[in-house]
Design an enzyme around this catalytic site. Sequence first.
Site, short mmCIF file in Angstrom:
data_model
loop_
_atom_site.label_atom_id
_atom_site.label_comp_id
_atom_site.label_asym_id
_atom_site.label_seq_id
_atom_site.Cartn_x
_atom_site.Cartn_y
_atom_site.Cartn_z
N LYS A 94 -37.44 -3.31 39.51
CA LYS A 94 -37.52 -1.87 39.80
C LYS A 94 -37.11 -0.98 38.64
CE LYS A 94 -37.26 -3.19 44.35
NZ LYS A 94 -37.07 -4.60 44.05
N ARG A 95 -36.13 -1.44 37.89
CA ARG A 95 -35.65 -0.55 36.83
C ARG A 95 -36.65 -0.36 35.70
NH1 ARG A 95 -33.85 -3.94 32.83
NH2 ARG A 95 -33.88 -6.07 33.57
#
Length: 476
Positions: free
Chosen positions: A244-245
């Site tokens: 996600k990052r």
Amino acid sequence: MNDQTSKKVITRFAPSPTGHLHIGGARTAIFCWLMARHFGGKFLLRIEDTDIERSRQEYTESILSSMRWLKLDWDDEPVFQRGRFYIYDKNIERLLESGHAYWCACSPEEVETMRERARAAGEKPRYDGRCRNLHLGPGPGRVVRLAAPMAGRIEFTDMAKGRLSFDASELDDMVLRRADGAPTYNFSVVVDDIAMNVSHVLRGDDHVNNTPRQILIYRALGADLPVFGHVPMILGPDRQKLSKRHGAKAVIEYEKDGLLPEALVNYLVRLGWSQGDKEIFSREELVAAFNGKNLSGSPAAFDPEKLLWVNARHLREAKPEDILPLLLPFLEEAGAPMRDRTLLLGAISLFQPRARTLKDLAEQMRTLLIAADELHYDGEILALLGTEGCGHLVCLGGKIDELPDFCPETLHQCLRAYVEERGVKFKAVGQAMRIALLGSVNGPDLAGAMAILGKDEVRNRLDRTLAQFSAATNHI
RNA sequence: GUCCCCAUCGUCUAGUCGGCCCAGGACAACGGCCUUUCACGCCGUCAACAGCGGUUCGAAUCCGCUUGGGGACGCCA
């Protein structure tokens, strides 16, 4: 590819409903879909929900909805593995009878000890097969294992990676049926792919090591092998596993960000597949071009910047009437009031080339669509306008009143004529008008914007700007 | 640890069976042009065959090793 494509091509996408459809899964689905559509075959959907703990109905729905949004239509009804336990059991029976499988009474702890020992000895951790010749029957806590060959090579040709070869001694007697009666992943996949007549298994790279195991099951079941294709995983911009990052999100989030499904599909396909130097593909072009060849064998890093560029290209080339329905929710989100269709279409084509996403487009269009009294002119902008700018606004206001019509050509001429007779720079006039009409020094073509606003609204905005300007200067 | 896979510009990639590649396109970056501002568009610049050995008249392309990266080793999928 080989003569196997002359058979009917049947591909399948088999997500497990433990999360939303993410980028990697979506690309696999796209490849499968493209393959089936290119060869006029079938694209099937199978929900792998045998993990009762983690599977959730809402994720199934989310995945299907993302598939629909991407316009990856599937054939037949989706198959849910949850409802097929009796079929897996029937196949277990067959294997038990033919001697390809056996009951094992080892506890998970015992197996773990074996693995540790193997690992310590510098070998691949594996189950040692001690129950294989015990001829045990069913019982609580017992699992069914495959009696895998102890030696030999397992080879297959992969669509993306070419010839792959594994030593049978690397593989242990894998569990096919868990103690709770559920099939394991490798087993259910094979049973279902056989049952669904899947001809081409395209999936993520992370499954290569499962393939020799699955081939063993195909053999034990006496079934023909499908063609396998393992597409490399998508990495983050830092070349680490995607998370996600990295800004790599679920498909549903890209939808919310205002991406066009065609653009996402286009971008994702080009990650690990190419057709010469071509970058921008329509859906039809992809179907025509994608034949399962030219798949890359190496992992690709996800680049949000390029995704945006691809999206901008698709956005620019799309027809306003096709964009409008997709844009509606973004206009609402941007707080833009609904206007009539023609006006919206006009505004779309005016802003289209300068937006990268639908969200972007809606926000830009907002300044044109909102009522004049919602337009906010801050002190900085008014200072930029200046007395000279106000003079232009007053004069142009008068000119505009006398115009026979309010189409872009007429307006354009009017602006030109004004600049001409005053002997001023268009730049100065343009900036003043842009400030008055849009509340910003940047924006689209003025004549186009004015035509969309209409005479009354243009007047309105001019007057309002002038009023605010004098109010502001009187305070000083 | 063991096994499997991968290796061309920062990124996505082209490079059909070795010569046309002192490596092409695209994104990004940078510079310029266009212009009614910002975009768009156009033009240009920067920038790569991981290393080392072979094979060959000739290798980014074939082979080996090294290094680097990724993946897998579950009664998860």
